[in-house]
Design a protein around this motif. Structure first.
Motif, PDB file in Angstrom:
ATOM      1  N   GLU A 111      18.384 -71.570  35.157  1.00 52.09           N
ATOM      2  CA  GLU A 111      19.440 -70.684  34.678  1.00 52.09           C
ATOM      3  C   GLU A 111      19.568 -69.434  35.547  1.00 52.09           C
ATOM      4  O   GLU A 111      20.679 -68.913  35.731  1.00 52.09           O
ATOM      5  N   ASN A 295      26.178 -87.528  29.780  1.00 56.78           N
ATOM      6  CA  ASN A 295      26.921 -86.428  29.162  1.00 56.78           C
ATOM      7  C   ASN A 295      26.787 -85.164  29.992  1.00 56.78           C
ATOM      8  O   ASN A 295      25.900 -85.039  30.835  1.00 56.78           O
ATOM      9  N   HIS A 297      25.941 -82.166  29.215  1.00 59.39           N
ATOM     10  CA  HIS A 297      24.758 -81.327  28.969  1.00 59.39           C
ATOM     11  C   HIS A 297      23.635 -81.708  29.925  1.00 59.39           C
ATOM     12  O   HIS A 297      22.939 -80.842  30.453  1.00 59.39           O
ATOM     13  N   ARG A 300      24.271 -80.118  33.225  1.00 63.06           N
ATOM     14  CA  ARG A 300      24.056 -78.665  33.250  1.00 63.06           C
ATOM     15  C   ARG A 300      22.575 -78.319  33.251  1.00 63.06           C
ATOM     16  O   ARG A 300      22.194 -77.223  33.653  1.00 63.06           O
ATOM     17  N   GLN A 301      21.742 -79.239  32.788  1.00 62.06           N
ATOM     18  CA  GLN A 301      20.297 -79.019  32.789  1.00 62.06           C
ATOM     19  C   GLN A 301      19.632 -79.609  34.021  1.00 62.06           C
ATOM     20  O   GLN A 301      18.408 -79.700  34.082  1.00 62.06           O
ATOM     21  N   ARG A 314      33.118 -76.249  31.683  1.00 62.92           N
ATOM     22  CA  ARG A 314      32.258 -76.120  30.506  1.00 62.92           C
ATOM     23  C   ARG A 314      32.796 -76.896  29.305  1.00 62.92           C
ATOM     24  O   ARG A 314      32.039 -77.181  28.380  1.00 62.92           O
ATOM     25  N   HIS A 317      33.746 -83.415  29.480  1.00 60.22           N
ATOM     26  CA  HIS A 317      32.760 -84.465  29.270  1.00 60.22           C
ATOM     27  C   HIS A 317      32.610 -85.240  30.565  1.00 60.22           C
ATOM     28  O   HIS A 317      33.552 -85.396  31.329  1.00 60.22           O
TER      29      HIS A 317
END
Length: 318
Positions: A111, A295, A297, A300-301, A314, A317
């Motif tokens: 982050e 997905n 998420h 983003r990780q 953001r 999908h």
């Protein structure tokens, strides 16, 4: 082979490529290989905090094998210092000029790298969260008399090295299976206990087959069964979740139903990993043709998105 390697391939082919096949390292021969080497060292906030939590527990348990056991307040104070130091190092991002400092002088949080750290997160908040987790561990350890049970064992493993001839694990079809247990101890002929600490909450969704955690503890149990000659009825594996207000323990045993399923799942995963290695060596893997994660998420990780998905809407999908 490890459970984490298996799960990564299931979640995202591209991430698997960067992590295990591309050969990225800090001293790589090309700028891209050096970039991959740096991105491999990024940690999402939750993974980093879990690592600091695990290191604190390991230090506490190791200290009780010596002459000066670590007191609870000292353990928490040291953990807070670690969080503060890691956070300062990560937020300043000086590792961009000296990536070899990562892991030696501090952590590199994903982050911070992507300048997406939520405003509610801070070094102080992280230290408080870690202190709460450690307090829950200490309370639970005292309640189950963990230290006394360890001292009564014939042999104890606390965060053992994952590599080398003495590392816990076994071999499957010529492949070393890594079982990086958090804690294991046994008394010959009586019991063999394995523990895996979780800093998060218990998943409320139960998969129809083997979930990641169930597969993980099952593989852990194969280690004493196949390498140490421990009988299956004596082996137990325990997931302990400290993200709950009251720690939750999920215990697992090998039986006539779970053992064949574990061995079959492992064999299939090892075979698949070998196929990917062979395809890569033969030049049959084209990076741009590999699938993305299922997905947004997961993307983003992922630290590799600088190479893989440079822009992420953001609201989108995958």
């Amino acid at each position: 082979w490890s459970v984490s390697r298996d799960q990564m391939l299931q979640v995202c082919e591209r991430k698997y490529f960067f992590q295990y096949l591309a050969g990225g390292r800090l001293n790589g021969d090309t700028p891209e290989l050096r970039q991959i080497g740096l991105l491999k060292k990024l940690q999402p906030y939750s993974i980093w905090l879990g690592d600091v939590f695990h290191r604190g527990i390991a230090e506490f348990l190791h200290s009780h094998g010596g002459e000066t056991p670590l007191a609870a307040d000292r353990l928490i104070a040291l953990a807070r210092q670690q969080v503060t130091s890691d956070w300062r190092f990560s937020s300043q991002r000086t590792y961009l000029k000296n990536p070899y400092a990562i892991g030696k002088e501090g952590a590199a949080l994903l982050e911070h790298f992507y300048e997406e750290m939520p405003a509610e997160r801070s070094a102080e908040a992280a230290a408080d969260q870690l202190a709460t987790l450690l307090e829950r561990f200490l309370s639970w350890a005292a309640e189950v008399d963990l230290i006394a049970r360890m001292k009564d064992a014939d042999r104890v493993w606390i965060e053992p090295d994952a590599w080398g001839p003495e590392a816990p694990g076994f071999w499957e079809d010529g492949v070393q299976v890594i079982t990086k247990v958090d804690l294991a101890f046994g008394r010959h002929g009586e019991r063999f206990e394995i523990y895996d600490w979780k800093s998060g909450r218990v998943s409320r969704e139960k998969p129809p087959f083997l979930g990641q955690h169930e597969l993980q503890v099952g593989i852990y149990q194969l280690w004493p069964l196949l390498s140490l000659g421990v009988d299956a009825p004596a082996i137990s594996s325990n997931l302990v979740y400290f993200g709950e207000d009251t720690p939750v323990v999920e215990s697992h045993k090998l039986d006539d139903e779970s053992l064949p399923l574990l061995r079959s799942t492992l064999r299939n995963s090892v075979r698949l990993a070998r196929q990917w290695e062979q395809r890569f060596q033969a030049g049959d893997i084209v990076r741009d043709e590999l699938s993305y994660a299922y997905n947004v998420h997961a993307c983003r990780q992922c630290g590799f998105r600088q190479l893989c998905r440079q822009t992420l809407d953001r609201s989108a999908h995958v």
